[in-house]
Write a protein that holds these residues in place. Sequence first.
Motif, PDB file in Angstrom:
ATOM      1  N   ILE A   1       0.865  -1.196   0.000  1.00 44.82           N
ATOM      2  CA  ILE A   1       0.000   0.000   0.000  1.00 44.82           C
ATOM      3  C   ILE A   1       0.895   1.237   0.000  1.00 44.82           C
ATOM      4  O   ILE A   1       1.787   1.370   0.848  1.00 44.82           O
ATOM      5  CB  ILE A   1      -0.910   0.032   1.267  1.00 44.82           C
ATOM      6  N   LEU A   2       0.600   2.157  -0.918  1.00 44.58           N
ATOM      7  CA  LEU A   2       1.421   3.368  -0.983  1.00 44.58           C
ATOM      8  C   LEU A   2       0.730   4.565  -0.346  1.00 44.58           C
ATOM      9  O   LEU A   2       1.375   5.539   0.022  1.00 44.58           O
ATOM     10  CB  LEU A   2       1.743   3.698  -2.446  1.00 44.58           C
ATOM     11  N   GLY A   3      -0.568   4.513  -0.262  1.00 49.88           N
ATOM     12  CA  GLY A   3      -1.292   5.643   0.345  1.00 49.88           C
ATOM     13  C   GLY A   3      -2.720   5.668  -0.150  1.00 49.88           C
ATOM     14  O   GLY A   3      -3.231   4.671  -0.655  1.00 49.88           O
ATOM     15  N   ARG A   4      -3.356   6.817   0.022  1.00 54.49           N
ATOM     16  CA  ARG A   4      -4.756   6.957  -0.404  1.00 54.49           C
ATOM     17  C   ARG A   4      -4.842   8.073  -1.425  1.00 54.49           C
ATOM     18  O   ARG A   4      -4.003   8.963  -1.435  1.00 54.49           O
ATOM     19  CB  ARG A   4      -5.633   7.345   0.800  1.00 54.49           C
ATOM     20  N   ASN A   5      -5.887   8.032  -2.250  1.00 51.11           N
ATOM     21  CA  ASN A   5      -5.984   9.122  -3.210  1.00 51.11           C
ATOM     22  C   ASN A   5      -6.757  10.322  -2.673  1.00 51.11           C
ATOM     23  O   ASN A   5      -7.072  11.231  -3.421  1.00 51.11           O
ATOM     24  CB  ASN A   5      -6.473   8.646  -4.584  1.00 51.11           C
ATOM     25  N   SER A   6      -7.055  10.320  -1.360  1.00 47.36           N
ATOM     26  CA  SER A   6      -7.651  11.520  -0.756  1.00 47.36           C
ATOM     27  C   SER A   6      -6.878  11.899   0.496  1.00 47.36           C
ATOM     28  O   SER A   6      -6.707  11.087   1.404  1.00 47.36           O
ATOM     29  CB  SER A   6      -9.103  11.266  -0.369  1.00 47.36           C
ATOM     30  N   VAL A   7      -6.445  13.153   0.547  1.00 48.44           N
ATOM     31  CA  VAL A   7      -5.712  13.634   1.712  1.00 48.44           C
ATOM     32  C   VAL A   7      -6.675  13.906   2.877  1.00 48.44           C
ATOM     33  O   VAL A   7      -6.268  14.112   4.010  1.00 48.44           O
ATOM     34  CB  VAL A   7      -4.889  14.895   1.316  1.00 48.44           C
ATOM     35  N   ASP A   8      -7.979  13.890   2.574  1.00 48.91           N
ATOM     36  CA  ASP A   8      -8.963  14.198   3.615  1.00 48.91           C
ATOM     37  C   ASP A   8      -9.335  12.992   4.464  1.00 48.91           C
ATOM     38  O   ASP A   8     -10.123  13.112   5.395  1.00 48.91           O
ATOM     39  CB  ASP A   8     -10.221  14.810   2.980  1.00 48.91           C
TER      40      ASP A   8
END
Length: 502
Positions: free
Chosen positions: A398-405
């Motif tokens: 997992i690299l991250g999410r596509n929402s910073v919120d």
Amino acid sequence: MVAPDYFYKTMYKCVEQAEKFSEKTAIIFDEKSYTYQMLIDSSASMAYHLLDVRNDLQEERVAYMVDPGFDYVKVQWAIWRAGGVAVPLCLTYPFPSLQYVLEDTEAKIVVVSPQYKSMFEEYAVQHGIRLIETHESPSTIKNNLPIVSDDRRAMILYTSGTTSLPKGVVTTHENIQTQVSTLIEAWQWTSADSTICVLPLHHVHGIINVIGCSLYAGATCEFMSSFSAEVLFSRFLSGAINVFMAVPTIYFKLISHWETLNDQQKAEAKDAFQQFRLMVCGSAALPVSILEKWEVISGHTLLERYGMTEIGMAISNPYIGQRRAGHVGIALPGVSVRLVDEKNQSAASDQPGEIQIKGKNVFLEYWKRADATKESFTEDGWFKTGDVALLDEGYYRILGRNSVDIIKSGGYKISALEIEEVLRTYAAIADCAVVGIDNDEWGELVVAAIVIKEHVDTSELNMWMRTQMAAYKTPRVYKIVDELPRNAMGKVVKNDVKKLFI
Ligand code: MCA
Ligand code: AMP
């Protein structure tokens, strides 16, 4: 002879399974043991009570605020057996958050542990809600509970996302059945297992992975009323537990506690850990440092897996085989996983992409939000998780999410937008931006930059926030700024907001 249709289609088979283990201990709580038969009988009794004069609750939502333990499972099973939809409430929500769930689900029955009754009494009278205490049971028992087909709605769990208000994730009996059976097979649960549940019971991790799997397998599930590293260690030392599941923050806290032990206590702990067959970590990224430290302490390589309220578990490191640090593993049996680029095309094999999921594990809908449901699926039926991953030599990373919120703190998914919306209702605040900043203990720490109209005492603000939302969602740091960092379009740049807290 051909079995009738309902034979194949009946609800999540927790009770049928329990009948196989009737005299075995299902639950331990507060030093008391409860057999599977007690669970079968009490949940039937509570189901009749919920039904009252009806034959089937017909997917009526039943909210329940019940402490972890026998009563929690009794009520959960009773709702399912009566044909209702189970809506577990967070025990630490202040009333406005509970009210939101009650209004959104239009629950007309609320079941409570006695200590929560007073919170709901007035509201129940005003809104025509039947308020039931966990110890109530009917005077007369009817013979039949309804036959509930597996395509019916079974549960609604609230999840924070990219909208300011949490959404209800609806799962069917078939979804739950699939999510539980998949993990039982993958992680080799058996009736010889014993686990301890320390997780909150309004989320998938505690409900499906711990309670669901252990009780379906005929194992024993012990409950702790709330998490305490010290008490948990003493339970580990008892030698009675052999399966454990938690979020990275809990392992962080266990490691911190272990560091306070003397050499003899550390050696005793290591001995006790030899009894374990499985230790799982998930709900948020497991830092490699935690995995490595825990390996030294316990001799176990944590099995990291990836899941989501909408899908249960989807990707897991193997039970047998290499558990790779920093990776969440491979697709679970029956779950289809793909990575796609921004154009929704399959990502090139060495490129990151959004994780999309298909399978019977995937939820039915967001409650009363047809548009949000539609938006969360591709036209060909893949659920868009919003998480970005890379397939790295056969294992997903997992690299991250596509929402910073979306913030993950202590394993909880928290919406920055939801917190901002509440902060903006505070009279002295002109504007605000909420972000998650990296933190060793919590994964991410919720922090808020605020622009003020008049003097703000941040400890008063903090106290007020806790009357509006669960403490785990509230910002831990407030920074008063003259203005928020914005781009040329006037949009707040969240990555620049994060820099304010470095
Ligand atoms: C609590 N505190 C925090 C946070 N939460 N501080 C910073 N950040 C936070 N997120 C503070 C409290 O305000 C309090 O301080 C102090 O810590 C102790 O609070 P308490 O609630 O007692 O904390 P705890 O019991 O130590 O809680 C830590 C915890 C809990 C056990 C790790 O956060 C937890 O149960 N997390 C698991 C959540 C979970 O199950 N997520 C799964 C959803 P003060 O006294 O100053 O107020 S994800 C899911 O289900 C998917 C499908 C998946 O993949 O699993
Ligand atoms: P929730 O909606 O609360 O069920 O949280 C689901 C989210 O938790 C996922 O969309 C991921 O962002 C995150 N998550 C769960 N497990 C992991 C993991 N092992 N590593 C990284 N993120 C995870």
